[in-house]
Design an enzyme around this catalytic site. Structure first.
Site, PDB file in Angstrom:
ATOM      1  N   LYS A 190      84.304  43.088  45.076  1.00 51.61           N
ATOM      2  CA  LYS A 190      83.205  42.324  44.476  1.00 51.61           C
ATOM      3  C   LYS A 190      81.921  42.582  45.258  1.00 51.61           C
ATOM      4  CE  LYS A 190      82.080  37.527  43.216  1.00 51.61           C
ATOM      5  NZ  LYS A 190      82.575  36.133  43.224  1.00 51.61           N
ATOM      6  N   SER A 213      82.043  34.208  38.882  1.00 49.63           N
ATOM      7  CA  SER A 213      81.186  35.339  39.207  1.00 49.63           C
ATOM      8  C   SER A 213      81.944  36.636  39.495  1.00 49.63           C
ATOM      9  CB  SER A 213      80.322  34.993  40.423  1.00 49.63           C
ATOM     10  OG  SER A 213      81.113  34.703  41.556  1.00 49.63           O
ATOM     11  N   SER A 259      85.166  30.913  40.547  1.00 52.82           N
ATOM     12  CA  SER A 259      84.687  32.276  40.305  1.00 52.82           C
ATOM     13  C   SER A 259      85.755  33.354  40.319  1.00 52.82           C
ATOM     14  CB  SER A 259      83.605  32.635  41.327  1.00 52.82           C
ATOM     15  OG  SER A 259      82.420  31.938  41.045  1.00 52.82           O
TER      16      SER A 259
END
Length: 453
Positions: free
Chosen positions: A75, A149, A173
């Site tokens: 990420k 996210s 997330s």
């Protein structure tokens, strides 16, 4: 090769049935074919990944590497040596990182190859993952967002571009994208995986893993946590509470959400567990506290070198609200401690809680970054009112597929347990996979004749 699990790929490379270079070459070609449709990656490290694969093939300890040759996605929220950490923003520094984040270093030491950095919303604040370049979409239906996210990470795993991806979860997330993309997604409890200063969202956020199998989640987590890899062990006759009660009165679950929850409850009963309806007692004030932490955590840990004038309007509003919440004392650790105590007491005679992740289908795949803050906040609360309870409590929670909704989107639930119950959640998910198996990838992105290593 494409669609193989991380566990199978690593075994094949360790045993010499394939090479890390062959694995990475195949996955890079697959990314080139499918990612233009799904927008999972901000950056694909094609040249660097092949060099890393060659290094794995030459390692004298290759036969002992738990993640030998496994392509992984990181990420775009942690440092990867030599790469710019953009955090989904044009306002962040463009200086490359000088060293790996500890969790990246651990995955690499175990033989993993970092194939790319996945798409996130600006500063990883919001539950959809569009940045100035593209929109991360669910491979199950590209009309839907991949969530956020860690949306790029979820899209990459769901579409078979990698078998294993890193995510972080500050208010859902990891679990929200896992639910949007039909995956497993684990948010560990507090302190299980490593952090560096300024990334913990005031203790809300934990680093975790997204994958398509329980074994891969356990493998990725063990390496990330610096623990020995151990087999997943289900337990007999658990006491499992099932609850669809929403903590937000204006965000009730729709009928398909409740149906998916009941499917899982019946399946766990079939596996021999004691299942019954019971709901955590969530004070109304907790949602005010969650909102204060959501905005306050970002304001408290805003990178020092950020150009605030270049932030998206929604993010500038978020930061301003966060600073106001901090000044007003709304980020109240004592109130959070009281919720932790109440949450612990809920598990006095319960082993696992099963609850929804989303209350409705995923958000549409749109340019949410161009919409006002209030529009984003309202979408977030209505779509995913459930996950933030367990960030506030620092309890582990695991998103698990629960079939397919009538509208074609994946259904999902989360398994929640008290601190230290990660292994218990994984064991419960393994039993669920036996009685309510899920399809690991959409048919359109993984051919049925894909070769296995």
């Amino acid at each position: 090769m494409i669609g193989a699990t991380a566990t199978d790929i690593a075994a094949a490379v360790r045993e010499g049935r394939t090479t890390a270079r062959e694995v990475i070459t195949a996955h890079l070609a697959h990314i080139h074919r499918v990612d233009p449709r799904y927008g999972a990656f901000r950056r694909v490290r094609a040249v660097e990944a092949l060099a890393e694969a060659d290094a794995v093939d030459q390692r004298p300890d290759r036969a002992d590497l738990p993640l030998a040759g496994v392509p992984v996605a990181i990420k775009d929220h942690v440092d990867v040596a030599g790469e710019v950490r953009a955090d989904g923003s044009l306002a962040t520094s463009r200086e490359p990182a000088t060293e790996d984040h500890p969790l990246v270093a651990r995955w690499r030491a175990a033989g993993a190859v970092v194939i790319g950095l996945t798409r996130v919303p600006e500063l990883c604040i919001f539950p959809t993952s569009d940045d100035p370049e593209d929109i991360a979409r669910s491979p199950w239906d590209p009309r839907y967002s991949a969530g956020g996210s860690s949306g790029g990470a979820a899209a990459a795993v769901s579409a078979g571009m990698v078998p294993l991806a890193h995510g972080s979860d500050g208010m859902g997330s990891i679990r929200i994208p896992a639910a949007c993309c039909g995956l497993l997604g684990l948010k560990p409890g507090g302190g299980v995986t490593p952090h560096v200063d300024g990334e913990g969202w005031l203790g809300l956020s934990e680093h975790g893993v997204l994958a398509t199998t329980v074994e891969d989640i356990a493998l990725g987590l063990a390496v990330m946590a610096g623990q020995p890899v151990a087999p997943v062990r289900p337990r007999d006759r658990l006491r499992i509470a099932v609850s669809s009660r929403t903590p937000v009165v204006f965000a009730p679950p729709d009928a398909e959400t409740v149906a998916g929850l009941h499917r899982v409850g019946r399946a766990l009963a079939l596996a021999g567990h004691s299942t019954f309806a019971r709901h955590p007692r969530v004070p109304v004030s907790l949602q005010t506290l969650a909102g204060a932490y959501w905005v306050g955590a970002v304001a408290a840990e805003l990178p020092a070198n950020i150009d605030e004038s270049a932030l998206q309007p929604r993010t500038r509003t978020h930061v301003a609200l966060g600073r106001a919440a901090l000044r007003a004392g709304l980020v109240d650790e004592a109130q959070r401690d009281r919720w932790r105590e109440r949450a612990l007491s809920f598990f006095d005679d319960i082993d696992v809680l099963v609850a929804p992740v989303l209350a409705r289908p995923p958000a549409k795949a749109e340019a949410w970054s161009t919409k006002p803050w209030w529009t984003n906040a309202q979408m977030s609360t209505r779509t995913a009112p459930y996950p933030n309870l367990w960030n506030l409590a620092s309890f582990p929670a695991l998103a698990v597929p629960a079939g397919v909704r009538a509208d074609g989107a994946p259904a999902s639930v989360q398994l929640v347990g008290p601190p230290g119950s990660e292994d218990l959640l994984l064991g419960t998910a393994a039993q669920l996979a036996e009685v309510l198996p899920w399809k690991r990838h959409p048919d359109e992105v993984i051919t049925r004749t894909a070769a296995r290593p």
